[in-house]
Write an enzyme that holds these catalytic residues in place. Sequence first.
Site, PDB file in Angstrom:
ATOM      1  N   ASP A  78       0.817  -1.221   0.000  1.00 43.26           N
ATOM      2  CA  ASP A  78       0.000   0.000   0.000  1.00 43.26           C
ATOM      3  C   ASP A  78       0.844   1.261   0.000  1.00 43.26           C
ATOM      4  O   ASP A  78       2.000   1.267   0.422  1.00 43.26           O
ATOM      5  CB  ASP A  78      -0.956   0.012   1.188  1.00 43.26           C
ATOM      6  N   GLU A 145       0.317  -1.246   5.512  1.00 35.09           N
ATOM      7  CA  GLU A 145       1.396  -0.834   6.410  1.00 35.09           C
ATOM      8  C   GLU A 145       1.221   0.603   6.856  1.00 35.09           C
ATOM      9  O   GLU A 145       1.517   0.956   8.006  1.00 35.09           O
ATOM     10  CB  GLU A 145       2.744  -1.007   5.701  1.00 35.09           C
TER      11      GLU A 145
END
Length: 476
Positions: A78, A145
């Site tokens: 991400d 994350e």
Amino acid sequence: MKKLTEINPKNVFEFFELLCSVPHGSFNVERISELCCDFARARGLEYFRDGAGNVIIKKPASKGFEGRPAVILQGHMDMVAVKNPDCDIDLEKDGLRLASDGEYVWAEGTSLGADDCVALAMIMAILDSEDIEHPPIEALFTVNEEVGMLGASALDASLLSGKTMINIDSEEENVITVGCAGGILLTASFPMKRTKDYVHAAMIAIYGLTGGHSGGEIHKNRANSNVLMAQLLTKLGDVRLISANGGDKPNAIANKTVCRIALSDFAAAKKAVETFEQEVKEKYAETDPGLTVRIVDEGFKNSGAADLISSRRIIKALNELPDGVQTMSDAIEGLVQTSLNFGVLNISDFRTELTYCLRSSVSAEKLALREKLEGIIKANRGRAEFSGDYPAWEYREESSLRSVAVMSYEKLYGRKPGLSVIHAGLECGILSGKIPGLDCISIGPDILNIHTTSERLSVASTERTFELVLDILKNL
């Protein structure tokens, strides 16, 4: 303008462009997770995908390296997905428009997400190659994350056999990271009582700030637009809140906040705003040269403004909650030990929500700060919710991986790398807790202005970092 296929290392940038062709902001990782699985299937590699969307891809050792222990190569899928106001890209549905001048790579109108697709691209290039020498590889691609390391927290680490891990999630080439702070997310909510009377409404906007990463740049004393808005509201006297929207992500220093209020004297408010702008422009002249504060008269309307009591309470809480660096480390010069960032402000309907990112390398300080914030919120009739708690990654006195990495760096570049413990969070802490005895480091190429629309990835640094990863693998 160069195409990414024209710059080196070509295989790395080929995969980087592929990854950037699908949306992959936090909580929007389905397509990039499936892309990683497709990559493994197409090459006949063993892979696993868990319920969170994390992907593990395994590749046997190259010839001559069969007897060596497996090495985990890790990055996250991400990105912090932000865009300029005039950008027509839908970051929930569209890929990025990449560009390069041969020196840097960037995305037009949006953040680039080199943090951390450059890691995935490097790892894919290794998995794809038949010529690179390496021990058994366990590639770990985690999700979400940037919003509390949720993917790493959900991971079943029993699927990994490696006890050595190279995390490629750092943004400074000449530094090998060997420790990081822990963190937690706070969401505070406050009830609001709305009225239906006609009010004199105005819109206030604070924008043009530099922003940045709340871990790596919190110590640079840059202005936070949410914090400035809270300060300005106290200078306007008894105003009533209508709505507000500020900041994009909990871990990004807010660079734009818009607030709509009900007031009784627009002329006086305008004068107060102008005075405030002059003060903050002088204070942040070096760090935030583009800082701008504006107020616009919206006239009389039935806007559903909050009542005066609710507004006073919320504005009071906004100003009582601390922000920025709280303590510095006594052990490591220049290291922020504990901080928090007022990342997101949202006032709508019948409640107000604030989101903070707390960081500390000392667990007791993180707990004390959490309790302090919770006390302030409850005293103002708010509710505090905490999520995404992750531990600090503590420095390891003995590390064979660190020794090999330093040796490789010195051999390739003729100088010693810096060794650093950082204030930003890394998944190494969570994964060290899940894999007993894990020996890990974090490295990465130079990435400028991460988490902003000015993000730039250095091409030459990417090539050197990839070369470093390959040399470490060869010598482990």
